[in-house]
Design a protein around this motif. Sequence first.
Motif, PDB file in Angstrom:
ATOM      1  N   LYS A   1      50.824  42.030  39.677  1.00 53.88           N
ATOM      2  CA  LYS A   1      49.805  41.257  40.396  1.00 53.88           C
ATOM      3  C   LYS A   1      49.075  42.118  41.417  1.00 53.88           C
ATOM      4  CE  LYS A   1      52.066  36.732  39.981  1.00 53.88           C
ATOM      5  NZ  LYS A   1      52.772  35.655  40.739  1.00 53.88           N
TER       6      LYS A   1
ATOM      7  N   HIS B   1      46.754  44.570  39.576  1.00 55.01           N
ATOM      8  CA  HIS B   1      45.617  43.837  39.021  1.00 55.01           C
ATOM      9  C   HIS B   1      44.623  43.493  40.123  1.00 55.01           C
ATOM     10  CE1 HIS B   1      43.370  40.567  37.050  1.00 55.01           C
ATOM     11  NE2 HIS B   1      43.765  41.105  35.907  1.00 55.01           N
ATOM     12  N   GLU B   2      45.109  43.140  41.292  1.00 55.71           N
ATOM     13  CA  GLU B   2      44.234  42.796  42.410  1.00 55.71           C
ATOM     14  C   GLU B   2      43.458  44.029  42.889  1.00 55.71           C
ATOM     15  OE1 GLU B   2      42.295  40.581  45.351  1.00 55.71           O
ATOM     16  OE2 GLU B   2      43.366  39.971  43.535  1.00 55.71           O
TER      17      GLU B   2
ATOM     18  N   TYR C   1      39.696  38.363  41.203  1.00 58.02           N
ATOM     19  CA  TYR C   1      39.385  37.867  39.858  1.00 58.02           C
ATOM     20  C   TYR C   1      40.606  37.203  39.231  1.00 58.02           C
ATOM     21  CZ  TYR C   1      38.217  37.858  34.887  1.00 58.02           C
ATOM     22  OH  TYR C   1      37.994  37.488  33.582  1.00 58.02           O
ATOM     23  N   ARG C   2      40.399  36.066  38.614  1.00 57.66           N
ATOM     24  CA  ARG C   2      41.461  35.377  37.876  1.00 57.66           C
ATOM     25  C   ARG C   2      41.011  35.198  36.429  1.00 57.66           C
ATOM     26  NH1 ARG C   2      45.981  32.200  38.401  1.00 57.66           N
ATOM     27  NH2 ARG C   2      46.177  30.469  36.910  1.00 57.66           N
ATOM     28  N   SER C   3      41.720  35.808  35.529  1.00 57.25           N
ATOM     29  CA  SER C   3      41.351  35.774  34.120  1.00 57.25           C
ATOM     30  C   SER C   3      41.563  34.394  33.511  1.00 57.25           C
ATOM     31  CB  SER C   3      42.188  36.794  33.337  1.00 57.25           C
ATOM     32  OG  SER C   3      41.981  36.652  31.949  1.00 57.25           O
ATOM     33  N   SER C   4      40.615  34.000  32.659  1.00 57.15           N
ATOM     34  CA  SER C   4      40.755  32.724  31.946  1.00 57.15           C
ATOM     35  C   SER C   4      41.902  32.775  30.948  1.00 57.15           C
ATOM     36  CB  SER C   4      39.452  32.385  31.213  1.00 57.15           C
ATOM     37  OG  SER C   4      39.141  33.380  30.246  1.00 57.15           O
TER      38      SER C   4
ATOM     39  N   LEU D   1      44.811  33.523  31.589  1.00 51.77           N
ATOM     40  CA  LEU D   1      45.986  32.931  32.234  1.00 51.77           C
ATOM     41  C   LEU D   1      46.168  31.476  31.830  1.00 51.77           C
ATOM     42  CD1 LEU D   1      45.535  34.450  35.802  1.00 51.77           C
ATOM     43  CD2 LEU D   1      47.449  34.928  34.254  1.00 51.77           C
ATOM     44  N   GLU D   2      45.052  30.838  31.480  1.00 53.45           N
ATOM     45  CA  GLU D   2      45.095  29.432  31.060  1.00 53.45           C
ATOM     46  C   GLU D   2      45.244  29.302  29.550  1.00 53.45           C
ATOM     47  OE1 GLU D   2      45.285  27.420  33.520  1.00 53.45           O
ATOM     48  OE2 GLU D   2      44.738  28.944  35.007  1.00 53.45           O
TER      49      GLU D   2
END
Length: 251
Positions: free
Chosen positions: A8, A11-12, A18-21, A23-24
């Motif tokens: 984490k 990545h930051e 940024y939060r990747s889609s 992840l969902e």
Amino acid sequence: MSITVASKKYHEKMFPGYRSSFLETDPEFIERFDNFAFDEVVNQDDLDDKTRFMAILATLLGCQGMDEFRAMLPAAMNFGVTPVEVKEIVYQAVDYLGIGRVFPFLKITNEVLAEQGVELPLPGQATTTTENRLEAGEKAQMDIMGDGMRGFWKSGPEESRHINTWLTDNCFGDYYTRTGLTYQQREMITFCFLSAQGGCEPQLTSHAGANMRIGNDKAFLIKVISQCIPYIGYPRCLNALHCVNEAEKKV
């Protein structure tokens, strides 16, 4: 989902906020990929982040990973790769991949640099002229590969001798003589271009040897190969490792 703290944090650093889609949509995949690429791999050795990202950009050019190149270019700049260095990586790729494969990456690079507020064109890095590029290219070949390259440009069968001349005046005289990257950096990215595209094992072995000759030793090349595994996979990286081992026997 259990993405490690180290992953984490890395990545930051690459993509602040940024939060990747994914992840969902693909949580299990992202858990394993991020933990591998951004924790296990980056903490495998002491390769500095800037060199790591120069290798990644060159590798993505070699494997034609356009979408990932676009994503990783801002991250590379966050880790200190300068606009000039980015452009030099893309320019030199033309010699090893051809403009047909590099053209989209040049467009992407210009778009990303503009988005980052970088004014184009960048300061010129050329050091040669039409008149002296052959002589300068031969010197660069000899500096990197040894005195055995003296006169290479006029060697070989007459019907194909012009290609050796082009390797000297174009590949080396036009590109390797440019400022912006050192010889060691240029040989490292060449190694990445060749390993990532595959099918170039004779040339890859030759340039592995050239890397070793100018200070990018076997241990360094193994670090580079290791960092590229998430981007080009195991088969091409294992082929690259084989070429390094073969080159070591000849250095």
